[in-house]
Design a protein around this motif. Structure first.
Motif, PDB file in Angstrom:
ATOM      1  N   ALA A   1     -10.308  10.417  -9.317  1.00 42.54           N
ATOM      2  CA  ALA A   1     -10.637   9.724  -8.066  1.00 42.54           C
ATOM      3  C   ALA A   1     -10.296   8.245  -8.185  1.00 42.54           C
ATOM      4  CB  ALA A   1     -12.113   9.914  -7.731  1.00 42.54           C
ATOM      5  N   VAL A   2     -10.506   7.702  -9.375  1.00 37.23           N
ATOM      6  CA  VAL A   2     -10.161   6.297  -9.610  1.00 37.23           C
ATOM      7  C   VAL A   2      -8.654   6.101  -9.432  1.00 37.23           C
ATOM      8  CG1 VAL A   2     -10.027   4.492 -11.364  1.00 37.23           C
ATOM      9  CG2 VAL A   2     -12.126   5.801 -11.090  1.00 37.23           C
ATOM     10  N   ILE A   3      -7.888   7.044  -9.977  1.00 32.62           N
ATOM     11  CA  ILE A   3      -6.429   6.949  -9.834  1.00 32.62           C
ATOM     12  C   ILE A   3      -6.049   7.012  -8.350  1.00 32.62           C
ATOM     13  CG2 ILE A   3      -4.255   8.173 -10.282  1.00 32.62           C
ATOM     14  CD1 ILE A   3      -5.176   6.742 -12.705  1.00 32.62           C
ATOM     15  N   ILE A   4      -6.691   7.946  -7.632  1.00 29.43           N
ATOM     16  CA  ILE A   4      -6.375   8.086  -6.209  1.00 29.43           C
ATOM     17  C   ILE A   4      -6.693   6.784  -5.468  1.00 29.43           C
ATOM     18  CG2 ILE A   4      -6.899   9.346  -4.076  1.00 29.43           C
ATOM     19  CD1 ILE A   4      -5.530  11.146  -6.072  1.00 29.43           C
ATOM     20  N   SER A   5      -7.870   6.204  -5.787  1.00 28.42           N
ATOM     21  CA  SER A   5      -8.192   4.958  -5.075  1.00 28.42           C
ATOM     22  C   SER A   5      -7.235   3.848  -5.488  1.00 28.42           C
ATOM     23  CB  SER A   5      -9.648   4.549  -5.276  1.00 28.42           C
ATOM     24  OG  SER A   5     -10.011   4.690  -6.613  1.00 28.42           O
ATOM     25  N   GLY A   6      -6.728   3.931  -6.734  1.00 28.06           N
ATOM     26  CA  GLY A   6      -5.689   2.987  -7.148  1.00 28.06           C
ATOM     27  C   GLY A   6      -4.455   3.124  -6.287  1.00 28.06           C
ATOM     28  N   ILE A   7      -4.078   4.369  -6.019  1.00 29.65           N
ATOM     29  CA  ILE A   7      -2.892   4.619  -5.189  1.00 29.65           C
ATOM     30  C   ILE A   7      -3.119   4.075  -3.778  1.00 29.65           C
ATOM     31  CG2 ILE A   7      -1.511   6.436  -4.104  1.00 29.65           C
ATOM     32  CD1 ILE A   7      -2.049   8.086  -6.698  1.00 29.65           C
ATOM     33  N   ILE A   8      -4.329   4.351  -3.250  1.00 32.75           N
ATOM     34  CA  ILE A   8      -4.638   3.844  -1.915  1.00 32.75           C
ATOM     35  C   ILE A   8      -4.610   2.327  -1.926  1.00 32.75           C
ATOM     36  CG2 ILE A   8      -6.436   3.733  -0.137  1.00 32.75           C
ATOM     37  CD1 ILE A   8      -7.253   6.576  -1.041  1.00 32.75           C
ATOM     38  N   GLY A   9      -5.146   1.753  -3.010  1.00 33.46           N
ATOM     39  CA  GLY A   9      -5.123   0.299  -3.156  1.00 33.46           C
ATOM     40  C   GLY A   9      -3.715  -0.255  -3.099  1.00 33.46           C
ATOM     41  N   ILE A  10      -2.811   0.380  -3.820  1.00 32.83           N
ATOM     42  CA  ILE A  10      -1.425  -0.108  -3.818  1.00 32.83           C
ATOM     43  C   ILE A  10      -0.821   0.016  -2.417  1.00 32.83           C
ATOM     44  CG2 ILE A  10       0.874   0.138  -4.799  1.00 32.83           C
ATOM     45  CD1 ILE A  10      -0.316   1.399  -7.195  1.00 32.83           C
ATOM     46  N   SER A  11      -1.088   1.160  -1.775  1.00 33.74           N
ATOM     47  CA  SER A  11      -0.519   1.325  -0.433  1.00 33.74           C
ATOM     48  C   SER A  11      -0.980   0.208   0.486  1.00 33.74           C
ATOM     49  CB  SER A  11      -0.920   2.664   0.187  1.00 33.74           C
ATOM     50  OG  SER A  11      -1.164   3.603  -0.791  1.00 33.74           O
ATOM     51  N   ASN A  12      -2.290  -0.095   0.399  1.00 33.37           N
ATOM     52  CA  ASN A  12      -2.817  -1.160   1.248  1.00 33.37           C
ATOM     53  C   ASN A  12      -2.139  -2.484   0.942  1.00 33.37           C
ATOM     54  OD1 ASN A  12      -4.564   0.320   2.749  1.00 33.37           O
ATOM     55  ND2 ASN A  12      -6.292   0.032   1.356  1.00 33.37           N
ATOM     56  N   ILE A  13      -2.018  -2.777  -0.335  1.00 36.27           N
ATOM     57  CA  ILE A  13      -1.387  -4.037  -0.713  1.00 36.27           C
ATOM     58  C   ILE A  13       0.057  -4.064  -0.212  1.00 36.27           C
ATOM     59  CG2 ILE A  13      -0.590  -5.398  -2.675  1.00 36.27           C
ATOM     60  CD1 ILE A  13      -3.128  -4.507  -4.139  1.00 36.27           C
ATOM     61  N   MET A  14       0.726  -2.925  -0.331  1.00 38.74           N
ATOM     62  CA  MET A  14       2.125  -2.875   0.111  1.00 38.74           C
ATOM     63  C   MET A  14       2.233  -3.128   1.611  1.00 38.74           C
ATOM     64  SD  MET A  14       3.977  -2.712  -2.418  1.00 38.74           S
ATOM     65  CE  MET A  14       5.537  -2.475  -1.602  1.00 38.74           C
ATOM     66  N   VAL A  15       1.315  -2.525   2.369  1.00 42.22           N
ATOM     67  CA  VAL A  15       1.325  -2.759   3.814  1.00 42.22           C
ATOM     68  C   VAL A  15       1.117  -4.242   4.095  1.00 42.22           C
ATOM     69  CG1 VAL A  15       0.076  -2.317   5.962  1.00 42.22           C
ATOM     70  CG2 VAL A  15       0.563  -0.435   4.413  1.00 42.22           C
ATOM     71  N   PHE A  16       0.174  -4.817   3.365  1.00 40.64           N
ATOM     72  CA  PHE A  16      -0.134  -6.236   3.506  1.00 40.64           C
ATOM     73  C   PHE A  16       1.061  -7.097   3.109  1.00 40.64           C
ATOM     74  CE2 PHE A  16      -1.515  -9.939   0.993  1.00 40.64           C
ATOM     75  CZ  PHE A  16      -2.065 -10.710   1.999  1.00 40.64           C
ATOM     76  N   VAL A  17       1.673  -6.747   2.001  1.00 36.27           N
ATOM     77  CA  VAL A  17       2.827  -7.511   1.505  1.00 36.27           C
ATOM     78  C   VAL A  17       3.952  -7.497   2.534  1.00 36.27           C
ATOM     79  CG1 VAL A  17       4.724  -7.388  -0.163  1.00 36.27           C
ATOM     80  CG2 VAL A  17       2.372  -7.286  -0.958  1.00 36.27           C
ATOM     81  N   VAL A  18       4.217  -6.312   3.062  1.00 37.60           N
ATOM     82  CA  VAL A  18       5.310  -6.193   4.019  1.00 37.60           C
ATOM     83  C   VAL A  18       5.005  -6.993   5.283  1.00 37.60           C
ATOM     84  CG1 VAL A  18       6.447  -4.556   5.549  1.00 37.60           C
ATOM     85  CG2 VAL A  18       6.187  -4.026   3.140  1.00 37.60           C
TER      86      VAL A  18
END
Ligand SMILES: Nc1ncnc2c1ncn2[C@@H]1O[C@H](COP(=O)(O)OP(=O)(O)OP(=O)(O)O)[C@@H](O)[C@H]1O
Ligand SMILES: [Mg+2]
Lengths: 234, 411
Positions: free
Chosen positions: B289-306
């Motif tokens: 679950a931690v890994i999954i939330s890590g993935i979600i975290g990256i997606s969010n950051i990527m959306v933000f970055v873009v």
């Protein structure tokens, strides 16, 4: 160099649609320096963006240096912009985390010019706009006029066929504006084709030809006696 | 795949956007770090279980006599049940097919003295087979043998810590110690994986103990091992038969819960292994679950970055960046950061796991040697990188498709 026939463009906003360009016919030769004038909202930027392939017309023909510009893919448009066109914007549009030199080198990067050559070339163009010693500075450390000169150096570095400038002096005071126009005139003297959008008559008089946009069409198109900007520069 | 020049450009962008880089990197590193430590702790917990039960042989029954609570066959309730030597031989005869070995055990505390040193220790009077049931490891000398049982010899096999405390580094084999008033000769020293307490025991022949105690033939408890080949089901059946046999022999009601007790190590082990396995599954679940939330975290950051870079993307496109170049630069920037920080997080996690393993953790939190298989750690890291890349690709692709005029207008 540029040839447009019966160009139309309208913006859709919900159910309404705003017809901005209603059949523009225009052509210009290599080496011309054209001012595009008109009241606010008359469609000057819209026209320039279409010429710059940043936007697409709804209908009409557009030929740039003999190449018909029609139904371009994004990739192809990007390549044409890179090869044919240089842009100067009212708000400079420099990349804020890149130094002056890196900003100037950016179009060369997209032309796949080797790194070393890129640096030499960008320094050469910074020299020409008088900012060589500012090469390593970030845009935030430059004045408005300096930023616009970096932007001009960037537009020129790619050695485009046409330079498109949308109110390049719009954000500058008159002294700085004349410096920028002096630069533009010198670039034009070397044979470059330049289109400048402006609503300031004194800037328009520094060009060689002035066209007027009104209600989506060109209502006036006249050659003018060019006023040299150098006389106002110290 | 990418030219050196492209990498340089990406690297420069990373260098000059430290906060963004830090945010992305930190999320990834933290995710992997938590995963590795959690997973390692789970393994450590499992190790503790394995150790608890690895100390003794697993095919062993401990049989204890109790006190009856139900009157049966003319006997009153509240009768104390006792085992004697005869019971050992009877079990041996009756279950010879199933039995691997059998040993009695009589436990007494005794004051043990050597020269000026003395202390209280637990003595266990046993038979030779007891060595296998407890997995006693002889360091030197020998264990109690059949001749000692027959001869009722006054020989003692002492624990490592008994030797350490009483003999202070002196050679103990062949020396005589006073054990609760009788003199015994030390014939062996042992160690035991069961911990320090096990190594404070002293083993003597059970017949010797019985002789000292007025030549009695009573036994405290019986320890026996079944043949491993009868399997788990066979062991359970054996337990039932043994229980019935002893109840019949000692006149204990089949319904009496207290007359006799049989502790089946195999059954305990199985239950505890299941418990440990469930625990491990839960911990793994949390870790993933931690890994999954890590993935979600990256997606969010990527959306933000873009989002943050929309204007820059517009400028780059005006200057001739193709959609593909835009996608690549965003994506490879993210892959680069994710990979580096992923492996950094993983290494920190592994190092921390190595550091925290120790006595306190083991005694207070039941975590022994926490570790993570390198395959699992690398797999989780790569999973995060791959999923992070896919998650980053979507906003990057969308950014690349924005018309330059729209991107330029973004403020
Ligand atoms: N993306 C858009 N969506 C909807 N309407 C737009 C959009 N861009 C421009 N317009 C409208 O089109 C008209 C022409 O806009 P344009 O920017 O070309 O004017 P302009 O001549 O450059 O004016 P200015 O001198 O103020 O820059 C305006 O009425 C404007 O509101
Ligand atoms: Mg405008």
């Amino acid at each position: 160099m540029i040839e447009i026939k019966d160009l139309h463009k309208s913006y859709k906003m919900g159910s309404n649609s705003l017809h901005v360009l209603k059949g523009i016919n225009f052509s210009c030769e290599a080496g011309e320096l054209v001012a595009i004038m008109g009241s606010s909202g008359s469609g000057k930027s819209t026209l320039l963006n279409i010429l710059g392939m940043l936007d697409e017309a709804d209908s009409g023909e557009y030929t740039l240096d003999g190449v018909p510009i029609k139904d371009l893919s994004e990739t192809k448009a990007a390549n044409y912009r890179n090869k044919f066109l240089g842009f100067v914007f009212q708000s400079f549009n420099l990349i804020n985390y890149k130094s002056a030199m890196e900003n100037v080198a950016l179009p060369l990067y997209y032309q796949r010019v080797p790194r070393k050559e890129r640096q030499e070339k960008s320094l050469k163009y910074l020299e020409r706009v008088g900012l060589r010693e500012w090469a390593t500075h970030l845009p935030s450390e430059l004045s408005g006029g300096q930023k616009q000169r970096v932007a001009i150096a960037r537009a020129m570095a790619a050695e485009p066929k046409v330079l498109l400038a949308d109110e390049p002096t719009g954000a500058l005071d008159s002294t700085t504006s004349y410096e920028v126009m002096d630069l533009i005139q010198k670039i034009n003297d070397e044979g470059n084709t330049i289109l400048v959008v402006t609503h300031e008559p004194d800037i328009a008089e520094m060009c060689k030809r002035v066209i007027h946009l009104k209600d989506g069409v060109i209502v006036e198109d006249k050659k003018v006696e060019q006023v040299r900007a150098s006389q106002y520069v110290k | 795949m990418l030219s050196r020049d492209t990498w340089k450009e990406i690297f420069e962008t990373i260098q000059k956007n430290k906060l963004r880089t830090f945010l992305t990197g930190f999320t990834v590193a933290l995710g992997i770090f938590i995963f590795v430590t959690l997973f390692g702790m789970g393994n450590g917990l499992n190790n503790t279980f394995a150790k608890f039960f690895g100390d003794d042989a697993t095919n062993v029954f401990f049989v204890f006599p109790g006190r009856t609570t139900i009157p049966y066959k003319g006997y009153k309730a509240n009768r104390r049940i006792e085992f004697e030597n005869k019971d050992l031989t009877d079990i041996e005869d009756k279950f010879s097919m199933l039995l691997e070995y059998i040993s009695p055990r009589i436990t007494r505390n005794a004051l043990v003295t050597y020269n000026d040193e003395s202390d209280n220790y637990s003595t266990r009077a046993v038979g030779p087979a007891h060595q296998f049931a407890e997995k006693t490891i002889l360091m030197k000398g020998r264990y109690i043998n059949e001749n000692d049982i027959k001869g009722k010899t006054k020989y003692a096999v002492i624990g490592r810590l008994v030797e350490q405390d009483l003999f202070k580094g002196e050679e103990s084999i062949g020396k005589f110690i006073d054990l609760g008033g009788s003199v015994f000769k030390v014939i062996g020293v042992f160690q035991d994986d069961g911990g320090d307490n096990e190594e404070r025991n002293i083993y003597i022949p059970f017949t010797t103990r019985q002789l000292i105690e007025k030549n009695t033939d009573k036994i405290d408890q019986i320890i026996l091992a079944f043949r491993p080949e009868i399997g788990y089901a066979g062991a359970m059946a054996f337990e039932g038969k043994l229980d019935a046999f002893l109840r019949d022999k000692k006149f204990i009601s089949p319904e009496d819960p207290n007359g006799i007790f049989i502790r089946n190590v195999a059954d305990n082990l199985k239950q505890n292994q299941q418990f440990a396995a469930v625990l491990q599954i839960i911990i793994s679940g949390i870790a993933f679950a931690v890994i999954i939330s890590g993935i979600i975290g990256i997606s969010n950051i990527m959306v933000f970055v873009v989002k943050e870079r929309t204007k820059e993307i517009g400028i780059r496109k005006a200057l001739g960046a193709t959609p593909r170049k835009v996608t690549n630069s965003i994506l490879f920037e993210s892959i680069f950061i994710t990979t580096i920080s992923g492996f950094v997080g993983m290494i920190i996690g592994v190092v921390v796991l190595g550091q925290i393993g120790g006595k306190t953790l083991e005694d207070d939190y039941f975590i022994t040697n926490p570790y993570i298989a390198s395959g699992t750690a690398v797999f989780a890291t790569i999973l995060l990188i791959v999923c992070g890349t896919i998650a980053g690709y979507i906003p990057a692709r969308r950014a690349a498709k924005i018309k330059p005029i729209v991107a330029l207008r973004d403020e």
